[in-house]
Design a protein around this motif. Structure first.
Motif, PDB file in Angstrom:
ATOM      1  N   ALA A 150       0.824  -1.209   0.000  1.00 43.47           N
ATOM      2  CA  ALA A 150       0.000   0.000   0.000  1.00 43.47           C
ATOM      3  C   ALA A 150       0.860   1.262   0.000  1.00 43.47           C
ATOM      4  N   ILE A 151       1.941   1.249   0.793  1.00 46.44           N
ATOM      5  CA  ILE A 151       2.825   2.415   0.838  1.00 46.44           C
ATOM      6  C   ILE A 151       3.511   2.616  -0.505  1.00 46.44           C
ATOM      7  N   ALA A 152       3.975   1.514  -1.111  1.00 51.67           N
ATOM      8  CA  ALA A 152       4.647   1.613  -2.411  1.00 51.67           C
ATOM      9  C   ALA A 152       3.688   2.096  -3.497  1.00 51.67           C
ATOM     10  N   ALA A 153       2.424   1.649  -3.417  1.00 62.16           N
ATOM     11  CA  ALA A 153       1.438   2.019  -4.439  1.00 62.16           C
ATOM     12  C   ALA A 153       0.887   3.425  -4.239  1.00 62.16           C
ATOM     13  N   SER A 154       1.093   3.996  -3.057  1.00 60.77           N
ATOM     14  CA  SER A 154       0.544   5.324  -2.781  1.00 60.77           C
ATOM     15  C   SER A 154       1.239   6.420  -3.574  1.00 60.77           C
ATOM     16  N   GLY A 155       2.437   6.131  -4.075  1.00 63.70           N
ATOM     17  CA  GLY A 155       3.189   7.122  -4.832  1.00 63.70           C
ATOM     18  C   GLY A 155       3.939   8.108  -3.967  1.00 63.70           C
ATOM     19  N   ARG A 156       3.935   7.886  -2.663  1.00 67.54           N
ATOM     20  CA  ARG A 156       4.633   8.798  -1.759  1.00 67.54           C
ATOM     21  C   ARG A 156       6.152   8.719  -1.955  1.00 67.54           C
ATOM     22  N   PHE A 157       6.603   7.517  -2.322  1.00 71.99           N
ATOM     23  CA  PHE A 157       8.036   7.310  -2.542  1.00 71.99           C
ATOM     24  C   PHE A 157       8.273   6.882  -3.981  1.00 71.99           C
ATOM     25  N   GLU A 158       9.397   7.323  -4.521  1.00 74.62           N
ATOM     26  CA  GLU A 158       9.792   6.890  -5.852  1.00 74.62           C
ATOM     27  C   GLU A 158      10.057   5.382  -5.849  1.00 74.62           C
ATOM     28  N   PRO A 159       9.735   4.674  -6.939  1.00 76.37           N
ATOM     29  CA  PRO A 159      10.012   3.230  -6.997  1.00 76.37           C
ATOM     30  C   PRO A 159      11.476   2.894  -6.763  1.00 76.37           C
ATOM     31  N   SER A 160      12.376   3.820  -7.108  1.00 70.38           N
ATOM     32  CA  SER A 160      13.793   3.567  -6.876  1.00 70.38           C
ATOM     33  C   SER A 160      14.153   3.627  -5.396  1.00 70.38           C
ATOM     34  N   LEU A 161      13.298   4.319  -4.597  1.00 70.21           N
ATOM     35  CA  LEU A 161      13.540   4.420  -3.161  1.00 70.21           C
ATOM     36  C   LEU A 161      12.818   3.326  -2.386  1.00 70.21           C
ATOM     37  N   LEU A 162      11.615   2.974  -2.820  1.00 73.91           N
ATOM     38  CA  LEU A 162      10.845   1.916  -2.169  1.00 73.91           C
ATOM     39  C   LEU A 162      10.152   1.074  -3.231  1.00 73.91           C
ATOM     40  N   GLY A 199      29.218 -12.424  -0.093  1.00 68.66           N
ATOM     41  CA  GLY A 199      28.351 -12.528   1.067  1.00 68.66           C
ATOM     42  C   GLY A 199      27.160 -11.587   0.981  1.00 68.66           C
ATOM     43  N   LEU A 200      26.208 -11.768   1.894  1.00 65.20           N
ATOM     44  CA  LEU A 200      24.971 -10.986   1.850  1.00 65.20           C
ATOM     45  C   LEU A 200      25.220  -9.502   2.122  1.00 65.20           C
ATOM     46  N   GLY A 201      26.149  -9.203   3.026  1.00 68.29           N
ATOM     47  CA  GLY A 201      26.472  -7.797   3.279  1.00 68.29           C
ATOM     48  C   GLY A 201      27.041  -7.121   2.044  1.00 68.29           C
ATOM     49  N   TYR A 202      27.953  -7.808   1.364  1.00 69.80           N
ATOM     50  CA  TYR A 202      28.519  -7.272   0.125  1.00 69.80           C
ATOM     51  C   TYR A 202      27.439  -7.136  -0.945  1.00 69.80           C
ATOM     52  N   LEU A 203      26.512  -8.098  -1.003  1.00 67.42           N
ATOM     53  CA  LEU A 203      25.422  -8.043  -1.984  1.00 67.42           C
ATOM     54  C   LEU A 203      24.611  -6.760  -1.820  1.00 67.42           C
ATOM     55  N   ILE A 204      24.328  -6.371  -0.593  1.00 66.33           N
ATOM     56  CA  ILE A 204      23.545  -5.158  -0.342  1.00 66.33           C
ATOM     57  C   ILE A 204      24.310  -3.915  -0.798  1.00 66.33           C
ATOM     58  N   ILE A 205      25.585  -3.831  -0.425  1.00 66.40           N
ATOM     59  CA  ILE A 205      26.389  -2.672  -0.813  1.00 66.40           C
ATOM     60  C   ILE A 205      26.559  -2.604  -2.325  1.00 66.40           C
ATOM     61  N   ASP A 206      26.812  -3.754  -2.950  1.00 68.53           N
ATOM     62  CA  ASP A 206      27.000  -3.789  -4.401  1.00 68.53           C
ATOM     63  C   ASP A 206      25.710  -3.402  -5.120  1.00 68.53           C
ATOM     64  N   SER A 207      24.567  -3.850  -4.607  1.00 66.22           N
ATOM     65  CA  SER A 207      23.279  -3.502  -5.214  1.00 66.22           C
ATOM     66  C   SER A 207      22.971  -2.025  -5.035  1.00 66.22           C
ATOM     67  N   ARG A 208      23.337  -1.475  -3.884  1.00 69.99           N
ATOM     68  CA  ARG A 208      23.143  -0.038  -3.671  1.00 69.99           C
ATOM     69  C   ARG A 208      23.972   0.768  -4.656  1.00 69.99           C
ATOM     70  N   ASN A 209      25.219   0.361  -4.860  1.00 69.70           N
ATOM     71  CA  ASN A 209      26.083   1.073  -5.805  1.00 69.70           C
ATOM     72  C   ASN A 209      25.555   0.981  -7.229  1.00 69.70           C
ATOM     73  N   ALA A 210      24.843  -0.113  -7.531  1.00 66.98           N
ATOM     74  CA  ALA A 210      24.256  -0.284  -8.863  1.00 66.98           C
ATOM     75  C   ALA A 210      22.860   0.332  -8.957  1.00 66.98           C
ATOM     76  N   LEU A 211      22.417   1.017  -7.882  1.00 67.73           N
ATOM     77  CA  LEU A 211      21.093   1.644  -7.819  1.00 67.73           C
ATOM     78  C   LEU A 211      19.970   0.622  -8.009  1.00 67.73           C
ATOM     79  N   LEU A 256      17.124  -5.244  -5.259  1.00 69.31           N
ATOM     80  CA  LEU A 256      18.077  -6.252  -4.821  1.00 69.31           C
ATOM     81  C   LEU A 256      18.575  -5.979  -3.401  1.00 69.31           C
ATOM     82  N   VAL A 257      18.617  -4.695  -3.034  1.00 69.89           N
ATOM     83  CA  VAL A 257      18.972  -4.355  -1.655  1.00 69.89           C
ATOM     84  C   VAL A 257      17.950  -4.959  -0.692  1.00 69.89           C
ATOM     85  N   LEU A 258      16.661  -4.750  -0.983  1.00 70.20           N
ATOM     86  CA  LEU A 258      15.618  -5.301  -0.127  1.00 70.20           C
ATOM     87  C   LEU A 258      15.598  -6.829  -0.177  1.00 70.20           C
ATOM     88  N   ALA A 259      15.884  -7.390  -1.339  1.00 69.39           N
ATOM     89  CA  ALA A 259      15.950  -8.850  -1.445  1.00 69.39           C
ATOM     90  C   ALA A 259      17.057  -9.392  -0.540  1.00 69.39           C
TER      91      ALA A 259
END
Length: 258
Positions: A23-35, A203-215, A219-222
């Protein structure tokens, strides 16, 4: 029946959480790239599962975790039994432990890198440091709380050291030791991910940082979701081992079960 009810509650709770997220994601309050929406995250998760990337990072993180955690468990329990029994020795060691214990393992990271280099070793050392103190202190506390009656019975049967420690003291202190092991899981898993974010290339920590750098916020949330799932199953595994040991030793657990 109890397990069925717990499963139904878990499904309902997770459904509510996903519904609120959607519901929060569909509300349009946040950009899809942010949430990103749950569906977008699921697509990203399926993408990593399909190409094997996710499982690679998960297994690497689990391998590092169990290496550090098991080393901390063995050393923490053995030293805890010794220090708990020899109180005069613990009186000298306790101030050192109380000074070092509040220091975050991440604060040691510059020295860990210098001493152990880059790779798996720094993450394993961080996990060891995060897990060691809760296990050690819980074991010492468990030994100090052993009923004196057990020791009198052991003396009557002629049980002496070192058999006294692992035949009498260890089973009697087991509930407190398990509390320390459970607390250590949480802190060790958190600092594993933090360590992988700082100095690892997998590792999972690296996966999050690498996904953040790739915008790729999906994948960060995954990665975050799989960190939570992995931590949950690790805790379940430790609880299963706990129940097996309790049955072997005939220890009465909470709720009157054995």
């Amino acid at each position: 029946m109890k397990n069925v009810k717990q499963f139904i509650r878990a499904v309902i709770s997770l459904s509510i959480l996903i519904g609120v997220w959607w519901a929060i994601a569909a509300s349009g309050r946040f950009e899809p790239s942010l949430l990103p929406s749950p569906w977008k995250v699921w697509q990203g998760m399926f993408e990593m599962i399909k190409d094997g990337t996710l499982w690679t990072h998960v297994w690497i993180s689990l391998g590092r975790f169990f290496a550090g955690y098991l080393a901390a468990a063995v050393s923490g329990i053995v030293l805890g039994l010794i220090f708990g029994w020899y109180k005069k020795v613990w009186a000298f060691v306790d101030p050192i432990v109380q000074v070092l214990r509040p220091v975050s393992p991440i604060a040691w990271f510059p020295f860990i890198i210098l001493w152990f280099g880059i790779g798996n070793a720094p993450a394993v050392v961080i996990i060891f440091t995060a897990a060691f103190y809760p296990i050690l202190l819980s074991t010492v506390a468990g030994v100090n709380r052993v009923d004196a009656l057990y020791l009198k019975v052991a003396a009557n049967f002629g049980i002496r050291q070192p058999q006294l420690l692992y035949k009498i003291i260890l089973p009697a202190a087991f509930p407190m030791i398990m509390n320390g092991l459970h607390m250590a899981i949480g802190s060790a898993w958190v600092f594993l991910v933090a360590g992988e974010m700082v100095g690892a290339q997998s590792g999972l920590g690296y996966l999050i940082i690498d996904s953040r750098n790739a915008l790729r916020s999906d994948l960060v949330l995954a990665g975050i979701i799989f960190i939570g799932i992995s931590g949950y199953f690790i805790d379940r595994l430790v609880r299963l081992i706990e129940r097996i040991i309790e049955k072997q030793w005939g220890i009465l657990s909470e709720g009157g079960r054995t």
